[in-house]
Design an enzyme around this catalytic site. Structure first.
Site, PDB file in Angstrom:
ATOM      1  N   ALA A  74     -22.116   5.739 -49.946  1.00  0.00           N
ATOM      2  CA  ALA A  74     -20.746   5.841 -49.225  1.00  0.00           C
ATOM      3  C   ALA A  74     -21.001   6.210 -47.741  1.00  0.00           C
ATOM      4  O   ALA A  74     -22.160   6.837 -47.715  1.00  0.00           O
ATOM      5  CB  ALA A  74     -19.917   7.080 -50.065  1.00  0.00           C
ATOM      6  N   ASP A  75     -20.164   6.036 -46.951  1.00  0.00           N
ATOM      7  CA  ASP A  75     -20.385   6.535 -45.547  1.00  0.00           C
ATOM      8  C   ASP A  75     -18.726   6.859 -45.071  1.00  0.00           C
ATOM      9  O   ASP A  75     -17.847   6.138 -45.606  1.00  0.00           O
ATOM     10  CB  ASP A  75     -20.598   5.455 -44.481  1.00  0.00           C
ATOM     11  CG  ASP A  75     -20.918   5.873 -43.274  1.00  0.00           C
ATOM     12  OD1 ASP A  75     -21.981   6.725 -43.013  1.00  0.00           O
ATOM     13  OD2 ASP A  75     -20.365   5.246 -42.161  1.00  0.00           O
ATOM     14  N   THR A  76     -18.551   8.120 -44.508  1.00  0.00           N
ATOM     15  CA  THR A  76     -17.549   8.862 -43.951  1.00  0.00           C
ATOM     16  C   THR A  76     -17.290   8.727 -42.563  1.00  0.00           C
ATOM     17  O   THR A  76     -18.358   9.284 -42.038  1.00  0.00           O
ATOM     18  CB  THR A  76     -17.074   9.923 -44.673  1.00  0.00           C
ATOM     19  OG1 THR A  76     -17.051   9.762 -46.276  1.00  0.00           O
ATOM     20  CG2 THR A  76     -15.699  10.496 -44.158  1.00  0.00           C
TER      21      THR A  76
END
Length: 192
Positions: A74-76
């Protein structure tokens, strides 16, 4: 038999969220460049980084595991006026970011990418939460920066920590802002 779930992340928040949601998983930290591809729109930039993490994790994991697995990456990013703010480089940058967000709306977008090791099947999607910060004083900003909390977080704040007091309202999944939209993860896992 269901494939093992591997969280390819260094984020303690993602690990905690998966644990609290009742998932059984292993953790394998991966490091990749998180410099966005400026030729892509913002959503695709964030997806691209999550996919790069999966691409880096797969060969590492395949060389050390015999079983089938699903890698979760994931990347936020915090987006203000259409541009990612990233993590603050230093205290002054944290001040700049928080001052920018003060009294305004911004978005938090998390890209989730899952890849199954034996087939290479990938499913990925983004989740968006709109956040409105109340007006912040300089004293509040510097007091918060002094806690150290904003220094490793996109947008220079943690909704689940002391930074949560700056939020007047939000629209969308809370856990998306923490770094992993659990309902989206469950939905994507159901596709395997």
């Amino acid at each position: 038999m269901k494939p093992a779930l591997i969280l390819a992340s260094e984020s303690p928040r993602r690990k905690q969220l998966l644990s609290e949601a009742g998932f059984s998983f292993d953790v394998v930290p991966v490091k990749v460049s998180e410099i966005p591809n400026k030729n892509l729109n913002v959503n695709d930039q964030i997806l691209d980084i999550a996919r790069r993490k999966a691409s880096a994790a797969l060969p590492l994991l395949k060389s050390s595991r015999q079983d089938a697995f699903i890698v979760l990456c994931a990347d936020t990013e915090v987006i203000f006026n259409g541009a990612p703010l990233g993590k603050p480089a230093d205290r002054q940058d944290a001040y700049r970011i928080l001052k920018l967000l003060s009294g305004k709306y911004h978005e938090v977008i998390t890209a989730v990418c899952l890849v199954e090791s034996s087939t290479g099947k990938e499913v990925s999607q983004t989740e968006t939460t709109k956040i409105y910060f109340r007006q912040l004083t300089d004293d509040e900003i510097w007091t918060y920066i002094d806690t150290g909390e904003p220094m490793d977080k996109a947008g220079a704040y943690g909704i689940q920590g002391q930074g949560g007091k700056f939020i007047e309202r939000f629209d969308g999944p809370f856990y998306n802002v923490v770094g992993l939209p659990i309902d989206l993860v469950k939905n994507l896992l159901s596709k395997f």
